[in-house]
Design an enzyme around this catalytic site. Structure first.
Site, PDB file in Angstrom:
ATOM      1  N   ARG A  35       0.819  -1.209   0.000  1.00 57.28           N
ATOM      2  CA  ARG A  35       0.000   0.000   0.000  1.00 57.28           C
ATOM      3  C   ARG A  35       0.855   1.263   0.000  1.00 57.28           C
ATOM      4  NH1 ARG A  35      -4.485  -1.658   4.553  1.00 57.28           N
ATOM      5  NH2 ARG A  35      -5.271  -3.497   3.480  1.00 57.28           N
ATOM      6  N   CYS A  36       1.950   1.214  -0.700  1.00 60.91           N
ATOM      7  CA  CYS A  36       2.923   2.303  -0.717  1.00 60.91           C
ATOM      8  C   CYS A  36       2.904   2.984  -2.083  1.00 60.91           C
ATOM      9  CB  CYS A  36       4.313   1.700  -0.439  1.00 60.91           C
ATOM     10  SG  CYS A  36       5.688   2.847  -0.522  1.00 60.91           S
ATOM     11  N   GLY A  37       3.273   4.229  -2.122  1.00 55.28           N
ATOM     12  CA  GLY A  37       3.387   4.927  -3.398  1.00 55.28           C
ATOM     13  C   GLY A  37       4.421   4.294  -4.316  1.00 55.28           C
TER      14      GLY A  37
END
Length: 159
Positions: A35-37
Site C-alpha cells: 500500500r505504498c506509493g
C-alpha cells in the site's frame, strides 16, 4: 567477515531457508509494501528478475509494515495481492522488521554494510534496495526513489 550466506530467513510460506542456498548468485534484497506509493516498483522488480534470472540473478522481497502501516496483511494475503496485481514470480519472504530492536538480523547486517546518506543505518522507507554480488557481499544500497530499471547496468556488471 560475514556474507549473505551467514543468514537464515523465512519464506512467505513459512519455510526457514539458509541464504547459503543463494551462493554464487547476484541478489537484490528489497523491503516492500503493498500500500505504498512505490508499490508499482514490483513491476520493475519482476522485469529485472525475468531479464536476468537465467544468468544467476534473484530478487528477494521482504514485506515490512514499519512505514505508515502500508503492509498490514499477513504473508498469504501479501502473496495473493502481488500475484493478482503484479504477476510476481520471484520469491516473497515472510514479513519482517527492518529497523529497531526487532529488526531481522539480515537487515541489521545490510544496513551496516551499506549505510544510507550521511552514514545513517536506518532504512527510511519501503523499497530500499541492496545489491549483493556473487561472493555474498553488499555492493550498493539504493533509496526507494531509485526505480528498478536504473539498476540494470549495475546488475549487468556483476553478472
Amino acid at each position: 567477515m560475514k556474507t549473505i550466506a551467514d543468514f537464515e530467513v523465512k519464506t512467505g510460506s513459512g519455510t526457514q531457508i539458509s541464504l547459503a542456498e543463494k551462493a554464487g548468485k547476484v541478489l537484490l534484497v528489497v523491503n516492500t509494501a503493498s500500500r505504498c506509493g512505490f508499490t508499482p516498483q514490483y513491476t520493475g522488480l519482476e522485469g529485472l528478475w525475468q531479464q536476468y534470472r537465467e544468468r544467476g540473478f534473484e530478487v528477494l522481497a521482504f514485506p515490512c509494515n514499519q512505514f505508515g502501516n502500508q503492509e498490514p496483511a499477513g504473508d498469504a494475503e501479501i502473496a495473493t495481492f502481488c500475484d493478482i496485481h503484479f504477476g510476481l514470480s520471484f520469491p516473497l519472504m515472510s514479513k519482517v522488521e527492518v529497523n529497531g530492536a526487532g529488526a531481522a538480523p539480515l537487515f541489521d547486517w545490510l544496513k551496516g554494510e551499506a549505510p544510507g546518506m550521511l552514514g545513517t543505518r536506518r532504512i527510511k522507507w519501503n523499497f530500499t534496495k541492496f545489491l549483493i554480488d556473487r561472493a555474498g557481499k553488499v555492493v550498493r544500497r539504493y533509496g526507494p526513489t531509485v526505480k528498478p530499471k536504473k539498476l540494470s547496468r549495475h546488475i549487468e556488471a556483476l553478472l
